[in-house]
Structures are given as C-alpha cells and as structure tokens.
Design a protein around this motif. Sequence first.
Motif, mmCIF file in Angstrom:
data_model
loop_
_atom_site.group_PDB
_atom_site.id
_atom_site.type_symbol
_atom_site.label_atom_id
_atom_site.label_comp_id
_atom_site.label_asym_id
_atom_site.label_seq_id
_atom_site.Cartn_x
_atom_site.Cartn_y
_atom_site.Cartn_z
ATOM 1 N N SER A 177 -6.184 -0.817 -5.393
ATOM 2 C CA SER A 177 -6.791 -1.960 -4.718
ATOM 3 C C SER A 177 -6.412 -2.009 -3.239
ATOM 4 C CB SER A 177 -6.365 -3.266 -5.390
ATOM 5 O OG SER A 177 -5.001 -3.538 -5.130
ATOM 6 N N GLY A 178 -5.335 -1.302 -2.879
ATOM 7 C CA GLY A 178 -4.925 -1.239 -1.483
ATOM 8 C C GLY A 178 -3.972 -2.336 -1.038
ATOM 9 N N GLY A 179 -3.916 -3.447 -1.785
ATOM 10 C CA GLY A 179 -3.078 -4.571 -1.381
ATOM 11 C C GLY A 179 -1.597 -4.219 -1.305
ATOM 12 N N ALA A 180 -1.098 -3.533 -2.326
ATOM 13 C CA ALA A 180 0.320 -3.180 -2.353
ATOM 14 C C ALA A 180 0.676 -2.222 -1.216
ATOM 15 C CB ALA A 180 0.675 -2.558 -3.702
ATOM 16 N N TYR A 181 -0.201 -1.254 -0.955
ATOM 17 C CA TYR A 181 0.052 -0.323 0.150
ATOM 18 C C TYR A 181 0.174 -1.083 1.469
ATOM 19 C CZ TYR A 181 -1.487 3.425 -3.053
ATOM 20 O OH TYR A 181 -1.607 4.305 -4.102
ATOM 21 N N CYS A 182 -0.725 -2.052 1.664
ATOM 22 C CA CYS A 182 -0.692 -2.841 2.897
ATOM 23 C C CYS A 182 0.633 -3.593 3.021
ATOM 24 C CB CYS A 182 -1.849 -3.834 2.931
ATOM 25 S SG CYS A 182 -3.461 -3.112 3.285
ATOM 26 N N GLN A 183 1.086 -4.183 1.926
ATOM 27 C CA GLN A 183 2.298 -4.995 2.037
ATOM 28 C C GLN A 183 3.554 -4.145 2.181
ATOM 29 O OE1 GLN A 183 2.821 -8.266 -0.735
ATOM 30 N NE2 GLN A 183 4.098 -9.310 0.774
ATOM 31 N N VAL A 184 3.531 -2.932 1.649
ATOM 32 C CA VAL A 184 4.668 -2.038 1.904
ATOM 33 C C VAL A 184 4.795 -1.789 3.409
ATOM 34 C CG1 VAL A 184 5.550 0.303 1.618
ATOM 35 C CG2 VAL A 184 4.640 -0.908 -0.359
ATOM 36 N N LEU A 185 3.656 -1.564 4.070
ATOM 37 C CA LEU A 185 3.672 -1.377 5.522
ATOM 38 C C LEU A 185 4.143 -2.642 6.224
ATOM 39 C CD1 LEU A 185 0.323 0.585 5.998
ATOM 40 C CD2 LEU A 185 2.636 1.512 6.186
ATOM 41 N N ASP A 186 3.740 -3.796 5.695
ATOM 42 C CA ASP A 186 4.193 -5.054 6.291
ATOM 43 C C ASP A 186 5.700 -5.210 6.172
ATOM 44 O OD1 ASP A 186 3.411 -7.745 7.452
ATOM 45 O OD2 ASP A 186 4.481 -8.402 5.649
ATOM 46 N N SER A 187 6.282 -4.701 5.091
ATOM 47 C CA SER A 187 7.734 -4.788 4.929
ATOM 48 C C SER A 187 8.456 -3.975 5.991
ATOM 49 C CB SER A 187 8.145 -4.315 3.528
ATOM 50 O OG SER A 187 8.056 -2.893 3.407
#
Length: 252
Positions: A30-40
């Motif tokens: 879905s891409g959401g988790a990948y995005c939030q890893v980058l946000d971390s």
Amino acid sequence: MTMNASRTDLLAWLNELLQISYTKVEQCGSGGAYCQVLDSIYGDLPMARVKMNAKHEYEFIANYKVMQNVFKAKKIDKPIPVEKLVKCKMQDNLEFLQWIKRFWDANYGGQGYDAVARRKGVPTDPPATVAPLTTARSGSASNLGVSGGRAGGRTPVTGHRAGSAQPNEAVQQLQGQIKELSTHLEGLEKERDFYFEKLRDIEILVQAQMEALEAESKDDVTLREIQKILYSTEEGFEVPEGGAPVDEEETF
C-alpha cells in the motif's frame, strides 16, 4: 539486519517502529508503511497525505507519489518499482522492505520516533490483500475430507449430522472470499473511474485548444499526437454499441 533477514524479523521491526500490526509483507504494498519509515528518518514527510489504511490501488499510487517526491527532495538514488509493489506480491515487497531496512539502518539517527503522533491517530488497519481462491478451495477440500473429522471417527462418513458443519464452514470461507473479491472489484471500478475522469479532462482541454487553433488557421502537432493516443484502440478491440472509444475503453 542483512538482506537475508527473514520476513518475521522485518515485520517485527516494522510493527515496533511504526506501532502497526502488519501480519504479511504483502501489506507493505500500500506504500503507507514505506512512507512512514522515511518519516522516522527525516521527520518532515507530509503524513497528512499518506493513507496508512489504503484499500485500493489508486490510493496506493497516491502514497507512492508522496514517496517519490521525498526521494527526489532527499536525492535518494533508488528506483521505486511502483507497478510491482502495488500488486502486493510477497517477493517484490520483501526485496523493497529489505532495502528500506538497510537504508533506515544507515540513516536513522536514533532520535526516537512517535509514529502514532506523526500520523495524528489516523487508523492503521492493515491493508487487505486479496488471497487466491485456490486457498479457500484447498482449505475447504481438507475440511470436507473423509478421513478423521471433528467427530473423531465416532460417526460413519455417511452420517449427515456430523458432516453438516463442515460444508457450512466451507460455505462461510467462500462467502468471505466473495466479499473480499467484491471489495477489490469495487476498488478497481473506482480506480478506473478515477483515471477515466483524468483522461476525459485532458480530452476536453485538447479539443478546446485544437478548435481555437483551427479558428486561427493554425495547427499543433503535439496536440494532434495526444488526440491520436486518446482515440487509439488495440487490435481486435470493438467499441460497444452506443459507446465512444474513450468512454468505454479501459486502460488497465
């Protein structure tokens, strides 16, 4: 953690970091988790634009657009295989998740990360991935087997009372599959309409510009090429009665 990290280890790391409850690597599609890893790592992603509980492919694509913008802004030289990842296949997402973990290991500063606060309490129900019907069928076949059974062999195979619960269970499994497929189909229809509206807007814009140029006895090769693409059809394609090529032809 190396590139050979197991799915279990990767999911444990991801769930702990983001405070989510993914059970399959495929859900990362879905891409959401990948995005939030980058946000971390960076702490400045527009998390309000990231849909962590996305259910449909067009929502997945929107998440990857956010991610691509981040890669461009941070000069991250890594192609994102969006077309593969959004299909939620295990191998494609496992490889990308392994890369994400390596990138996080190399760039995370250990500053601590409040994942729930960053997404402002937005629900993070794990994205659904449509399981093949063969899974349910094989499960049903095992439930309907004549050996053993829940009655422990105390009732003959021909007994109706002991066997009746097993077909009911199989029906419930199939009904669950049908419901999930119906939801997936609804998403595909929304995705089709989403892209159709975009193509329709482009068609209207191009047509208006072409008419304006024709009124001035001018021409534009690029606009004509765009029209050519919009109205082209594949070999063997037949326009349904009462429909125009662009209105009825699906693009995926």
